[in-house]
Design a protein around this motif. Sequence first.
Motif, PDB file in Angstrom:
ATOM      1  N   TYR A 134     -13.512   6.240  -2.213  1.00 36.88           N
ATOM      2  CA  TYR A 134     -12.937   4.938  -2.541  1.00 36.88           C
ATOM      3  C   TYR A 134     -11.713   4.713  -1.663  1.00 36.88           C
ATOM      4  CZ  TYR A 134     -10.385   1.505  -5.388  1.00 36.88           C
ATOM      5  OH  TYR A 134      -9.696   0.409  -5.817  1.00 36.88           O
ATOM      6  N   LYS A 135     -11.620   3.546  -1.066  1.00 37.90           N
ATOM      7  CA  LYS A 135     -10.501   3.248  -0.174  1.00 37.90           C
ATOM      8  C   LYS A 135      -9.253   2.936  -1.004  1.00 37.90           C
ATOM      9  CE  LYS A 135      -9.042   0.384   3.736  1.00 37.90           C
ATOM     10  NZ  LYS A 135      -8.455   1.548   4.421  1.00 37.90           N
ATOM     11  N   VAL A 136      -8.378   3.903  -1.121  1.00 43.72           N
ATOM     12  CA  VAL A 136      -7.136   3.727  -1.890  1.00 43.72           C
ATOM     13  C   VAL A 136      -6.132   2.966  -1.035  1.00 43.72           C
ATOM     14  CG1 VAL A 136      -5.271   4.899  -3.103  1.00 43.72           C
ATOM     15  CG2 VAL A 136      -7.584   5.872  -3.142  1.00 43.72           C
ATOM     16  N   PRO A 137      -5.583   1.853  -1.525  1.00 44.68           N
ATOM     17  CA  PRO A 137      -4.650   1.042  -0.722  1.00 44.68           C
ATOM     18  C   PRO A 137      -3.236   1.627  -0.709  1.00 44.68           C
ATOM     19  CG  PRO A 137      -4.942   0.021  -2.851  1.00 44.68           C
ATOM     20  CD  PRO A 137      -5.877   1.206  -2.833  1.00 44.68           C
ATOM     21  N   VAL A 138      -3.096   2.801  -0.114  1.00 43.41           N
ATOM     22  CA  VAL A 138      -1.828   3.530  -0.150  1.00 43.41           C
ATOM     23  C   VAL A 138      -0.684   2.704   0.437  1.00 43.41           C
ATOM     24  CG1 VAL A 138      -0.609   5.587   0.668  1.00 43.41           C
ATOM     25  CG2 VAL A 138      -3.010   5.752  -0.048  1.00 43.41           C
ATOM     26  N   ASP A 139      -0.879   2.183   1.638  1.00 39.65           N
ATOM     27  CA  ASP A 139       0.186   1.438   2.307  1.00 39.65           C
ATOM     28  C   ASP A 139       0.614   0.219   1.496  1.00 39.65           C
ATOM     29  OD1 ASP A 139       0.105   3.259   4.360  1.00 39.65           O
ATOM     30  OD2 ASP A 139      -1.155   2.027   5.660  1.00 39.65           O
ATOM     31  N   SER A 140      -0.351  -0.487   0.929  1.00 36.56           N
ATOM     32  CA  SER A 140      -0.032  -1.687   0.148  1.00 36.56           C
ATOM     33  C   SER A 140       0.754  -1.335  -1.105  1.00 36.56           C
ATOM     34  CB  SER A 140      -1.313  -2.427  -0.237  1.00 36.56           C
ATOM     35  OG  SER A 140      -1.980  -2.909   0.909  1.00 36.56           O
ATOM     36  N   LEU A 141       0.344  -0.267  -1.786  1.00 40.27           N
ATOM     37  CA  LEU A 141       1.030   0.134  -3.015  1.00 40.27           C
ATOM     38  C   LEU A 141       2.459   0.587  -2.761  1.00 40.27           C
ATOM     39  CD1 LEU A 141      -1.882   2.092  -4.721  1.00 40.27           C
ATOM     40  CD2 LEU A 141      -0.824   0.006  -5.605  1.00 40.27           C
ATOM     41  N   LEU A 142       2.728   1.108  -1.557  1.00 42.20           N
ATOM     42  CA  LEU A 142       4.054   1.638  -1.253  1.00 42.20           C
ATOM     43  C   LEU A 142       4.920   0.678  -0.434  1.00 42.20           C
ATOM     44  CD1 LEU A 142       3.178   5.382  -0.482  1.00 42.20           C
ATOM     45  CD2 LEU A 142       4.106   4.404  -2.586  1.00 42.20           C
ATOM     46  N   ARG A 143       4.430  -0.514  -0.158  1.00 45.05           N
ATOM     47  CA  ARG A 143       5.247  -1.482   0.581  1.00 45.05           C
ATOM     48  C   ARG A 143       6.457  -1.881  -0.246  1.00 45.05           C
ATOM     49  NH1 ARG A 143       4.225  -6.464   1.697  1.00 45.05           N
ATOM     50  NH2 ARG A 143       2.509  -6.651   0.214  1.00 45.05           N
ATOM     51  N   PRO A 144       7.669  -1.805   0.305  1.00 45.92           N
ATOM     52  CA  PRO A 144       8.872  -2.172  -0.443  1.00 45.92           C
ATOM     53  C   PRO A 144       8.805  -3.578  -1.039  1.00 45.92           C
ATOM     54  CG  PRO A 144       9.483  -1.078   1.601  1.00 45.92           C
ATOM     55  CD  PRO A 144       8.001  -1.297   1.658  1.00 45.92           C
ATOM     56  N   GLU A 145       8.220  -4.515  -0.281  1.00 48.65           N
ATOM     57  CA  GLU A 145       8.133  -5.905  -0.762  1.00 48.65           C
ATOM     58  C   GLU A 145       7.239  -5.987  -2.013  1.00 48.65           C
ATOM     59  OE1 GLU A 145       8.875  -5.746   3.596  1.00 48.65           O
ATOM     60  OE2 GLU A 145       7.332  -4.902   2.277  1.00 48.65           O
TER      61      GLU A 145
END
Length: 573
Positions: A340-351
């Motif tokens: 499953y493609k976990v949206p790591v970068d999106s979840l950790l974006r400061p914004e």
Amino acid sequence: MIQFSHKLSAPKYLLSFLIMAVVLQAGCVRGQLGQNNSAQYRNGMVVCAYPDAAQVGLDVLKKGGNAVDAAVAVQFALAVTLPEAGNIGGGGFMVYRSKNGKTNTLDFREKGPRAANADMYLDSAGNVVPDMSLYTHKASGVPGSVAGMAEAHKKYGKLKWADLVQPAINIALNGFKVTQHLASDLNWAAGKFTKLNPGKSYLLKEGGWKEGDILIQQDLAKTLEQIRDKGCDGFYDGPVADMIVAEMKQGDGLITKDDLKAYRAVWRNAIIGKYKNYKVITMPPPSSGGIALLQLLKSVEPFPLKRYGHNQDSTIRLMVEAERRVYADRSKYLGDPDFYKVPVDSLLRPEYIAARMKSFSWDAATPSTSIQPGSFVGYESDQTTHYSIVDREGNAVSVTTTLNDTFGSKIFVQGAGFLLNNEMDDFSSKPGVPNMYGLIGGKANSIQPGKRMLSSMTPTIVEKDGQLFMVVGTPGGSTIITSVFQTILNVIEFDKSMQQAVSAKRFHSQWLPDEVTIERDGIDSATVKKLESKRYKIVTTRAMGRVDAILKTQWGYYEGGADPRGDDTALGF
């Protein structure tokens, strides 16, 4: 930090310094001695959940073994001395940081057997069958602990494999003294052991166990001898594998010889983030812990926690609101990255994290029912154990392993003497239906053959100014993430020693159910009333987690924190 009175004369000052240096080099500290004990050592340290296992790890360090060597030895020793959580029948995660700052993580999480399917725990009406994912042979995923230790040793070990497994064999054959905690746990589980293991007598004692009794495990010793002599093949093939498969057939379980032979531990890149001027190195999926921990830290970073104060109402409210949002995200977006493609970068974006906290209000609690997993453009246990180790050169490992529930499925492998896990419950048996920890999951964590179930384990290493600062982790099911979160803040924001940070009372919230759990006497009555006036539902529990951690002081010493909630022990030299 060592402080001396300015009134001491120079000769007395020197004498005091020399005495203190000798003390720091020589002693050891047991977690149950009290929350203010902070013995410090220069050459290395082991902090784990049972004293005999801690001694095994320390002996390895003293013989010239590195942190990974000690981790291997501790893992097998805990499989003997901590049957409720230490294991060869479970799995886990390792976070590694070399003396030069290079990082790596090892995923030896259990996997779904090839015969597993998404509806395997549902009845004909589509409802979850109670306890089927907990106390049956079908509850067990393919174990990963032995493969994990073999892979870690292959990559980083210095000492001979056999020499690292032998201490556990010695303890199993010769026996060890049962502590009050272990005696209580064994007696509590005796009824389940008897019911689920007809014809077996493992860990049972007529009249019950008491502190000081000697526990000998001859069949487990024979299994460990196979592992000592043949490595992975001593577990995933040969006589031990035959016994696992026979146990599965007897109990209508799913694990086959092919499942065992196909298992592999996997190296993954660490999840790395920042909290102020600290670098946080933690575990990637299929652990949910690393992403959740970094989300939590970034959520509270803009706020003056130090001014709010430790376990004060403003601090608790802020942290709870962050936890609710992070656990909501966990329910939708986290799973095995191989499936499953976990949206790591999106979840950790400061914004993104900042946007999630915009709905937080000081006026009143945000009802969990009004919080949903976040969205972004482009996106389509309790029984675990942890150990932290640092060696003479400064290599560090943070390892968390698990059987899931206390004593796992409560089912033993006949002839092999070890417990099977019940990690299949960590999958989502049905979207929206909570598991044993009350955690909600969805499609990302659905059951599939060969898939690793989502975990809350959060082994973590923290750097400061490019240098090792802290090694930390804990058991505790869904409370693992929040316990690590609080322990880190206890040191960084509230200036506690490592032992004080570990011993401090904890609280926890996980989105659903809509409540805040606090340890008994952890928050004063006035603070509880303030929280309740803001519509927070407060419930109490006896204990939460068993954090084992190491802090590197500004003087270069290692300071241990061994959790007084159990038999946890810190040893150094």
